[in-house]
Write a protein that holds these residues in place. Structure first.
Motif, PDB file in Angstrom:
ATOM      1  N   ALA A  49       0.851  -1.191   0.000  1.00 17.89           N
ATOM      2  CA  ALA A  49       0.000   0.000   0.000  1.00 17.89           C
ATOM      3  C   ALA A  49       0.884   1.237   0.000  1.00 17.89           C
ATOM      4  CB  ALA A  49      -0.922   0.013   1.221  1.00 17.89           C
ATOM      5  N   ALA A  50       0.276   2.368  -0.341  1.00 23.05           N
ATOM      6  CA  ALA A  50       1.009   3.629  -0.313  1.00 23.05           C
ATOM      7  C   ALA A  50       0.015   4.764  -0.115  1.00 23.05           C
ATOM      8  CB  ALA A  50       1.799   3.837  -1.597  1.00 23.05           C
ATOM      9  N   ILE A  51       0.550   5.896   0.309  1.00 23.07           N
ATOM     10  CA  ILE A  51      -0.281   7.078   0.480  1.00 23.07           C
ATOM     11  C   ILE A  51       0.555   8.312   0.163  1.00 23.07           C
ATOM     12  CG2 ILE A  51       0.220   7.260   2.963  1.00 23.07           C
ATOM     13  CD1 ILE A  51      -2.750   8.193   3.279  1.00 23.07           C
ATOM     14  N   SER A  52      -0.031   9.225  -0.571  1.00 24.90           N
ATOM     15  CA  SER A  52       0.688  10.458  -0.874  1.00 24.90           C
ATOM     16  C   SER A  52       0.667  11.357   0.353  1.00 24.90           C
ATOM     17  CB  SER A  52       0.049  11.163  -2.083  1.00 24.90           C
ATOM     18  OG  SER A  52      -1.314  11.465  -1.799  1.00 24.90           O
ATOM     19  N   TRP A  53       1.834  11.888   0.698  1.00 21.85           N
ATOM     20  CA  TRP A  53       1.941  12.663   1.921  1.00 21.85           C
ATOM     21  C   TRP A  53       1.117  13.943   1.851  1.00 21.85           C
ATOM     22  CZ3 TRP A  53       3.462  11.443   6.574  1.00 21.85           C
ATOM     23  CH2 TRP A  53       3.731  12.457   7.501  1.00 21.85           C
ATOM     24  N   VAL A  93       8.229  -9.969   6.326  1.00 20.46           N
ATOM     25  CA  VAL A  93       8.834  -8.780   6.915  1.00 20.46           C
ATOM     26  C   VAL A  93       8.263  -7.581   6.165  1.00 20.46           C
ATOM     27  CG1 VAL A  93      10.947  -7.495   7.364  1.00 20.46           C
ATOM     28  CG2 VAL A  93      10.932  -9.996   7.588  1.00 20.46           C
ATOM     29  N   TYR A  94       7.722  -6.652   6.902  1.00 17.60           N
ATOM     30  CA  TYR A  94       7.095  -5.472   6.313  1.00 17.60           C
ATOM     31  C   TYR A  94       8.034  -4.274   6.442  1.00 17.60           C
ATOM     32  CZ  TYR A  94       2.643  -7.816   5.702  1.00 17.60           C
ATOM     33  OH  TYR A  94       1.656  -8.667   5.278  1.00 17.60           O
ATOM     34  N   TYR A  95       8.123  -3.503   5.368  1.00 16.87           N
ATOM     35  CA  TYR A  95       8.987  -2.338   5.321  1.00 16.87           C
ATOM     36  C   TYR A  95       8.178  -1.097   4.956  1.00 16.87           C
ATOM     37  CZ  TYR A  95      12.831  -5.709   4.952  1.00 16.87           C
ATOM     38  OH  TYR A  95      13.716  -6.730   5.169  1.00 16.87           O
ATOM     39  N   CYS A  96       8.471   0.004   5.615  1.00 15.38           N
ATOM     40  CA  CYS A  96       7.953   1.273   5.143  1.00 15.38           C
ATOM     41  C   CYS A  96       9.044   1.947   4.312  1.00 15.38           C
ATOM     42  CB  CYS A  96       7.490   2.164   6.293  1.00 15.38           C
ATOM     43  SG  CYS A  96       8.759   2.660   7.483  1.00 15.38           S
ATOM     44  N   ALA A  97       8.613   2.829   3.432  1.00 17.02           N
ATOM     45  CA  ALA A  97       9.553   3.473   2.524  1.00 17.02           C
ATOM     46  C   ALA A  97       8.995   4.812   2.076  1.00 17.02           C
ATOM     47  CB  ALA A  97       9.814   2.587   1.312  1.00 17.02           C
ATOM     48  N   THR A  98       9.875   5.670   1.603  1.00 18.59           N
ATOM     49  CA  THR A  98       9.433   6.940   1.068  1.00 18.59           C
ATOM     50  C   THR A  98      10.318   7.377  -0.088  1.00 18.59           C
ATOM     51  OG1 THR A  98       8.801   9.218   1.624  1.00 18.59           O
ATOM     52  CG2 THR A  98      10.817   8.388   2.633  1.00 18.59           C
ATOM     53  N   GLY A  99       9.723   8.115  -0.991  1.00 18.73           N
ATOM     54  CA  GLY A  99      10.453   8.647  -2.125  1.00 18.73           C
ATOM     55  C   GLY A  99       9.726   9.865  -2.655  1.00 18.73           C
ATOM     56  N   ARG A 100      10.441  10.715  -3.335  1.00 18.12           N
ATOM     57  CA  ARG A 100       9.866  11.949  -3.864  1.00 18.12           C
ATOM     58  C   ARG A 100       9.455  11.771  -5.314  1.00 18.12           C
ATOM     59  NH1 ARG A 100      12.732  17.947  -3.756  1.00 18.12           N
ATOM     60  NH2 ARG A 100      10.810  19.134  -3.973  1.00 18.12           N
ATOM     61  N   HIS A 101       8.345  12.353  -5.672  1.00 17.55           N
ATOM     62  CA  HIS A 101       7.830  12.306  -7.040  1.00 17.55           C
ATOM     63  C   HIS A 101       7.719  10.880  -7.556  1.00 17.55           C
ATOM     64  CE1 HIS A 101       7.985  16.602  -7.185  1.00 17.55           C
ATOM     65  NE2 HIS A 101       9.297  16.654  -7.081  1.00 17.55           N
ATOM     66  N   VAL A 102       7.215  10.007  -6.718  1.00 20.40           N
ATOM     67  CA  VAL A 102       7.005   8.609  -7.113  1.00 20.40           C
ATOM     68  C   VAL A 102       5.783   8.528  -8.016  1.00 20.40           C
ATOM     69  CG1 VAL A 102       6.441   6.297  -6.287  1.00 20.40           C
ATOM     70  CG2 VAL A 102       8.088   7.714  -5.028  1.00 20.40           C
ATOM     71  N   VAL A 103       5.965   8.057  -9.231  1.00 20.91           N
ATOM     72  CA  VAL A 103       4.859   7.926 -10.175  1.00 20.91           C
ATOM     73  C   VAL A 103       4.307   6.498 -10.154  1.00 20.91           C
ATOM     74  CG1 VAL A 103       4.164   8.085 -12.587  1.00 20.91           C
ATOM     75  CG2 VAL A 103       5.769   9.761 -11.638  1.00 20.91           C
ATOM     76  N   VAL A 104       5.198   5.539 -10.205  1.00 22.29           N
ATOM     77  CA  VAL A 104       4.788   4.140 -10.145  1.00 22.29           C
ATOM     78  C   VAL A 104       4.876   3.699  -8.693  1.00 22.29           C
ATOM     79  CG1 VAL A 104       5.189   1.827 -11.013  1.00 22.29           C
ATOM     80  CG2 VAL A 104       5.689   3.815 -12.464  1.00 22.29           C
ATOM     81  N   VAL A 105       3.756   3.771  -7.985  1.00 29.91           N
ATOM     82  CA  VAL A 105       3.790   3.590  -6.532  1.00 29.91           C
ATOM     83  C   VAL A 105       4.183   2.184  -6.118  1.00 29.91           C
ATOM     84  CG1 VAL A 105       2.108   5.416  -6.131  1.00 29.91           C
ATOM     85  CG2 VAL A 105       1.321   3.056  -6.431  1.00 29.91           C
ATOM     86  N   ALA A 106       3.994   1.203  -6.996  1.00 26.87           N
ATOM     87  CA  ALA A 106       4.287  -0.183  -6.644  1.00 26.87           C
ATOM     88  C   ALA A 106       5.727  -0.587  -6.944  1.00 26.87           C
ATOM     89  CB  ALA A 106       3.344  -1.123  -7.388  1.00 26.87           C
TER      90      ALA A 106
END
Length: 124
Positions: A49-53, A93-106
Protein backbone atom coordinates in the motif's frame (compact mmCIF):
# COMPACT_ATOMS: atom_id res chain seq x y z
CA UNK A 1 19.00 12.93 6.28
CA UNK A 2 15.63 11.26 5.92
CA UNK A 3 15.06 8.49 8.43
CA UNK A 4 12.21 6.03 8.88
CA UNK A 5 11.65 4.10 12.09
CA UNK A 6 9.05 1.36 12.22
CA UNK A 7 7.02 0.01 15.10
CA UNK A 8 4.29 -2.57 15.48
CA UNK A 9 4.01 -6.02 13.99
CA UNK A 10 4.27 -9.33 15.80
CA UNK A 11 2.33 -12.58 15.96
CA UNK A 12 -1.41 -12.87 15.42
CA UNK A 13 -3.88 -15.62 14.63
CA UNK A 14 -5.60 -15.83 11.28
CA UNK A 15 -8.50 -13.39 11.14
CA UNK A 16 -6.82 -11.03 13.56
CA UNK A 17 -5.49 -7.50 13.15
CA UNK A 18 -2.21 -5.69 13.48
CA UNK A 19 -1.12 -2.10 13.04
CA UNK A 20 2.23 -0.97 11.72
CA UNK A 21 3.53 2.54 12.17
CA UNK A 22 6.37 4.40 10.48
CA UNK A 23 7.85 7.57 11.94
CA UNK A 24 9.59 9.82 9.44
CA UNK A 25 12.09 12.60 10.05
CA UNK A 26 14.69 14.69 8.27
CA UNK A 27 12.48 16.33 5.65
CA UNK A 28 9.30 18.23 4.89
CA UNK A 29 7.96 15.45 2.62
CA UNK A 30 6.03 17.63 0.21
CA UNK A 31 5.40 15.55 -2.95
CA UNK A 32 6.62 12.39 -1.23
CA UNK A 33 4.94 9.02 -1.44
CA UNK A 34 4.84 6.83 1.66
CA UNK A 35 4.78 3.16 0.91
CA UNK A 36 4.48 -0.20 2.58
CA UNK A 37 6.15 -3.30 1.15
CA UNK A 38 6.66 -6.83 2.35
CA UNK A 39 9.11 -9.61 1.67
CA UNK A 40 9.32 -13.31 2.39
CA UNK A 41 12.58 -15.28 2.13
CA UNK A 42 13.46 -16.18 -1.42
CA UNK A 43 10.98 -13.77 -2.98
CA UNK A 44 11.14 -10.22 -4.22
CA UNK A 45 9.89 -7.37 -2.13
CA UNK A 46 6.29 -6.67 -3.05
CA UNK A 47 4.08 -3.61 -2.85
CA UNK A 48 1.32 -3.55 -0.25
CA UNK A 49 0.00 0.00 0.00
CA UNK A 50 1.01 3.63 -0.31
CA UNK A 51 -0.28 7.08 0.48
CA UNK A 52 0.69 10.46 -0.87
CA UNK A 53 1.94 12.66 1.92
CA UNK A 54 0.54 15.93 0.61
CA UNK A 55 -3.03 15.01 -0.37
CA UNK A 56 -3.45 11.68 1.40
CA UNK A 57 -4.52 9.62 -1.61
CA UNK A 58 -4.21 5.88 -0.84
CA UNK A 59 -3.11 3.08 -3.14
CA UNK A 60 -3.45 -0.66 -2.51
CA UNK A 61 -2.28 -3.92 -3.95
CA UNK A 62 -4.95 -6.37 -4.96
CA UNK A 63 -4.27 -8.51 -1.88
CA UNK A 64 -4.49 -5.54 0.48
CA UNK A 65 -7.60 -3.92 -0.97
CA UNK A 66 -10.52 -4.19 1.41
CA UNK A 67 -8.46 -5.56 4.31
CA UNK A 68 -5.69 -3.03 4.87
CA UNK A 69 -5.93 0.71 5.40
CA UNK A 70 -3.05 3.12 4.95
CA UNK A 71 -3.15 6.51 6.64
CA UNK A 72 -0.86 9.36 7.54
CA UNK A 73 -0.75 11.91 10.33
CA UNK A 74 1.13 14.92 9.05
CA UNK A 75 1.42 16.75 12.35
CA UNK A 76 2.92 13.64 13.94
CA UNK A 77 5.13 12.78 10.95
CA UNK A 78 3.87 9.22 10.91
CA UNK A 79 2.05 6.92 8.54
CA UNK A 80 0.36 3.68 9.47
CA UNK A 81 -0.85 0.44 7.98
CA UNK A 82 -3.88 -1.08 9.67
CA UNK A 83 -4.16 -4.74 8.69
CA UNK A 84 -7.41 -6.60 9.31
CA UNK A 85 -8.55 -10.12 8.55
CA UNK A 86 -4.98 -11.33 8.31
CA UNK A 87 -4.19 -14.75 6.88
CA UNK A 88 -1.02 -16.87 6.90
CA UNK A 89 -0.14 -15.63 3.40
CA UNK A 90 0.38 -12.19 4.91
CA UNK A 91 3.34 -13.47 6.92
CA UNK A 92 6.40 -11.47 5.90
CA UNK A 93 8.83 -8.78 6.92
CA UNK A 94 7.09 -5.47 6.31
CA UNK A 95 8.99 -2.34 5.32
CA UNK A 96 7.95 1.27 5.14
CA UNK A 97 9.55 3.47 2.52
CA UNK A 98 9.43 6.94 1.07
CA UNK A 99 10.45 8.65 -2.12
CA UNK A 100 9.87 11.95 -3.86
CA UNK A 101 7.83 12.31 -7.04
CA UNK A 102 7.00 8.61 -7.11
CA UNK A 103 4.86 7.93 -10.17
CA UNK A 104 4.79 4.14 -10.14
CA UNK A 105 3.79 3.59 -6.53
CA UNK A 106 4.29 -0.18 -6.64
CA UNK A 107 7.88 -0.01 -7.86
CA UNK A 108 10.50 -0.73 -5.22
CA UNK A 109 13.11 1.22 -7.19
CA UNK A 110 11.15 4.49 -6.88
CA UNK A 111 11.62 4.68 -3.13
CA UNK A 112 14.82 6.18 -1.78
CA UNK A 113 14.56 5.63 1.97
CA UNK A 114 13.52 2.55 3.91
CA UNK A 115 12.61 1.56 7.42
CA UNK A 116 14.35 -1.24 9.27
CA UNK A 117 11.63 -3.81 8.66
CA UNK A 118 9.35 -5.56 11.11
CA UNK A 119 8.17 -9.16 11.22
CA UNK A 120 4.49 -9.98 10.86
CA UNK A 121 3.57 -13.60 11.49
CA UNK A 122 0.03 -14.91 11.05
CA UNK A 123 -0.65 -18.36 12.44
CA UNK A 124 -3.37 -20.61 11.08
Amino acid sequence: QVQLVQSGGGLVQAGGSLRLSCSVSGGTFANYMMGWFRQVPGKEREFVAAISWTIGRPYYSESAEGRFTVSREKNMNTFDLQMNNLNPEDTAVYYCATGRHVVVVASVDRYDYWGQGTQVTVSS
